[in-house]
Scaffold this active site. Structure first.
Site, mmCIF file in Angstrom:
data_model
loop_
_atom_site.group_PDB
_atom_site.id
_atom_site.type_symbol
_atom_site.label_atom_id
_atom_site.label_comp_id
_atom_site.label_asym_id
_atom_site.label_seq_id
_atom_site.Cartn_x
_atom_site.Cartn_y
_atom_site.Cartn_z
ATOM 1 N N SER A 140 1.004 -1.066 -0.346
ATOM 2 C CA SER A 140 -0.155 0.095 -0.449
ATOM 3 C C SER A 140 0.712 1.466 0.397
ATOM 4 C CB SER A 140 -0.990 0.331 1.102
ATOM 5 O OG SER A 140 -1.466 1.432 1.046
ATOM 6 N N TYR A 153 -0.858 -0.581 10.338
ATOM 7 C CA TYR A 153 -1.108 -0.612 9.117
ATOM 8 C C TYR A 153 -0.137 -0.265 8.118
ATOM 9 C CZ TYR A 153 -2.960 -0.972 4.272
ATOM 10 O OH TYR A 153 -3.751 -1.618 3.566
HETATM 11 N N1 LIG Z 1 -8.916 -0.673 -0.635
HETATM 12 C C1 LIG Z 1 -7.576 -0.076 -0.644
HETATM 13 O O1 LIG Z 1 -7.634 1.074 -0.738
HETATM 14 C C2 LIG Z 1 -6.200 -0.798 -0.778
HETATM 15 C C3 LIG Z 1 -4.993 -0.170 -0.497
HETATM 16 C C4 LIG Z 1 -4.202 -0.158 -0.900
HETATM 17 C C5 LIG Z 1 -4.071 -2.039 -0.262
HETATM 18 N N2 LIG Z 1 -4.820 -2.148 -0.332
HETATM 19 C C6 LIG Z 1 -4.481 -3.648 0.590
HETATM 20 O O2 LIG Z 1 -5.342 -4.627 -0.261
HETATM 21 C C7 LIG Z 1 -5.609 -6.367 0.634
HETATM 22 C C8 LIG Z 1 -6.672 -6.558 -0.494
HETATM 23 O O3 LIG Z 1 -7.708 -5.593 0.406
HETATM 24 P P1 LIG Z 1 -8.918 -5.642 -0.465
HETATM 25 O O4 LIG Z 1 -9.056 -3.722 -0.360
HETATM 26 O O5 LIG Z 1 -9.964 -5.784 -1.385
HETATM 27 O O6 LIG Z 1 -10.179 -5.064 0.840
HETATM 28 P P2 LIG Z 1 -11.552 -6.137 1.498
HETATM 29 O O7 LIG Z 1 -12.357 -5.996 0.513
HETATM 30 O O8 LIG Z 1 -11.736 -6.094 2.549
HETATM 31 O O9 LIG Z 1 -11.042 -7.307 1.740
HETATM 32 C C9 LIG Z 1 -9.712 -8.695 2.116
HETATM 33 C C10 LIG Z 1 -9.923 -9.341 2.491
HETATM 34 O O10 LIG Z 1 -9.199 -10.149 2.896
HETATM 35 C C11 LIG Z 1 -9.997 -11.151 3.444
HETATM 36 N N3 LIG Z 1 -9.805 -11.038 4.827
HETATM 37 C C12 LIG Z 1 -9.220 -10.179 5.839
HETATM 38 N N4 LIG Z 1 -9.345 -10.982 6.806
HETATM 39 C C13 LIG Z 1 -8.668 -12.072 6.855
HETATM 40 C C14 LIG Z 1 -8.442 -13.252 7.590
HETATM 41 N N5 LIG Z 1 -7.998 -12.641 8.974
HETATM 42 N N6 LIG Z 1 -7.704 -14.246 7.194
HETATM 43 C C15 LIG Z 1 -8.127 -14.709 5.829
HETATM 44 N N7 LIG Z 1 -8.901 -14.034 5.253
HETATM 45 C C16 LIG Z 1 -9.097 -12.889 5.572
HETATM 46 C C17 LIG Z 1 -11.505 -10.732 3.226
HETATM 47 O O11 LIG Z 1 -12.032 -11.867 3.508
HETATM 48 P P3 LIG Z 1 -13.150 -12.551 4.864
HETATM 49 O O12 LIG Z 1 -13.644 -11.382 5.471
HETATM 50 O O13 LIG Z 1 -14.197 -13.682 3.616
HETATM 51 O O14 LIG Z 1 -11.992 -13.237 5.958
HETATM 52 C C18 LIG Z 1 -11.704 -9.990 1.909
HETATM 53 O O15 LIG Z 1 -11.406 -11.293 1.121
HETATM 54 C C19 LIG Z 1 -5.149 -5.628 0.949
HETATM 55 O O16 LIG Z 1 -3.760 -6.172 1.915
HETATM 56 C C20 LIG Z 1 -4.786 -4.333 1.431
HETATM 57 O O17 LIG Z 1 -3.627 -3.527 2.686
HETATM 58 C C21 LIG Z 1 -6.642 -1.614 0.114
#
Ligand SMILES: NC(=O)c1ccc[n+]([C@@H]2O[C@H](COP(=O)([O-])OP(=O)(O)OC[C@H]3O[C@@H](n4cnc5c(N)ncnc54)[C@H](OP(=O)(O)O)[C@@H]3O)[C@@H](O)[C@H]2O)c1
Length: 262
Positions: A140, A153
């Site tokens: 990120s 984070y």
């Molecule tokens: N969206 C942004 O703005 C952004 C920016 C920079 C980086 N990121 C990174 O992108 C990645 C994906 O995030 P996203 O934005 O797509 O968010 P998201 O929609 O909340 O997806 C997160 C995923 O991780 C899973 N997860 C959460 N806790 C977990 C656990 N304890 N064990 C196994 N799986 C778990 C969730 O599924 P379940 O709840 O079904 O387990 C979900 O599938 C993350 O690493 C995040 O830090 C996101």
């Protein structure tokens, strides 16, 4: 015809992970999709099997739980069809450092750093042995920005970038590609989960645009892919400055400014 490697994607039940699953399925890859929410994974798997005619295995796992993490490590070690790991599952930080609980800190660090590292370590020896494959780690831009006030984070995402750079140096000579993908604000559920209304953010990238850009970097075998960075030279300058700093270290003596005044 050569069979495409199976792609294992963590955090595939929503957001970036679900979009990676769809994109790789459309490319004809079989998948292993991992997250806690089994019903959502099953629904995604059923749709992708029917639309893309690929095999999709569902693995329910909470990656903060030791037993679930080790079951996934075993799968990555033993299943020779898996040639690509998308280390995507992650959680954001709710509130500032002073409001954190021990449990909250543990969950975030375990999911965002320990699980990422252990899953990469589980698959890497097999990929190195075969001289092929890829590990993609989702970082990120918060990892560049202590100013954002998301210290834990951000630190976890700085870890992901460093880990990816180090793994690339160790694994690229063995034929394994390692990519760090570094998104900025992207429209997914991560915001709501952290108690933030995504619509209050001034600028947000749509998740499809983010993943498609990350895949352009993947196809180019780029090491660090920062889709929201419009001036590519900024990354080269940052990395150049880091190397410059290293070249000015003199290990045997403290710098003049730190010598005790006598
Ligand atoms: N969206 C942004 O703005 C952004 C920016 C920079 C980086 N990121 C990174 O992108 C990645 C994906 O995030 P996203 O934005 O797509 O968010 P998201 O929609 O909340 O997806 C997160 C995923 O991780 C899973 N997860 C959460 N806790 C977990 C656990 N304890 N064990 C196994 N799986 C778990 C969730 O599924 P379940 O709840 O079904 O387990 C979900 O599938 C993350 O690493 C995040 O830090 C996101």
């Amino acid at each position: 015809m050569k069979t495409l490697p199976t792609v294992l994607i963590t955090g595939a039940s929503s957001g970036i992970g679900a979009t990676y699953a769809e994109r790789f399925a459309r490319r004809g890859h079989d998948l292993v999709v991992v997250a806690r929410d089994k019903a959502r994974l099953e629904a995604l798997a059923a749709r992708l099997r029917s639309e893309c005619k690929v095999a999709v295995d569902v693995m329910q796992a909470d990656l903060t739980k030791p037993g679930d993490l080790s079951a996934l490590e075993t799968r990555l070690r033993d299943d020779a069809r898996i040639g690509i790991l998308i280390n995507n599952a992650g959680m954001a930080q709710t509130k500032g450092f002073l409001e954190q609980t021990a449990e909250g800190i543990d969950s975030l660090i375990t999911l965002n750093t320990t699980a990422v590292t252990r899953l990469a370590a589980a698959v890497a020896p097999r990929l190195a042995q075969s001289g092929s494959g890829a590990i993609v780690n989702i970082g990120s831009v918060v990892g560049f920005a202590p100013e954002f006030g998301m210290s834990i984070y951000g630190a976890s995402k700085a870890f992901v970038l460093f880990l990816s750079q180090g793994l690339n140096i160790e694994l690229a000579p063995k034929g394994v590609y390692v990519q760090a993908v570094v998104p900025a604000a992207t429209r997914t559920e991560i915001w709501e989960r952290a108690g933030v209304d995504v619509n209050t953010l001034p600028e947000v990238m749509e998740v499809e645009e983010l993943v498609d850009a990350a895949l352009v970097g993947f196809d180019r075998r780029e090491l660090v892919t920062i889709p929201p960075l419009h001036v590519a030279g900024r990354w080269d300058a940052l990395d150049g400055a880091r190397q410059g700093l290293m070249s000015d270290l003199r290990q045997a003596r403290a710098a003049e400014r730190y010598r005790p005044q006598v």
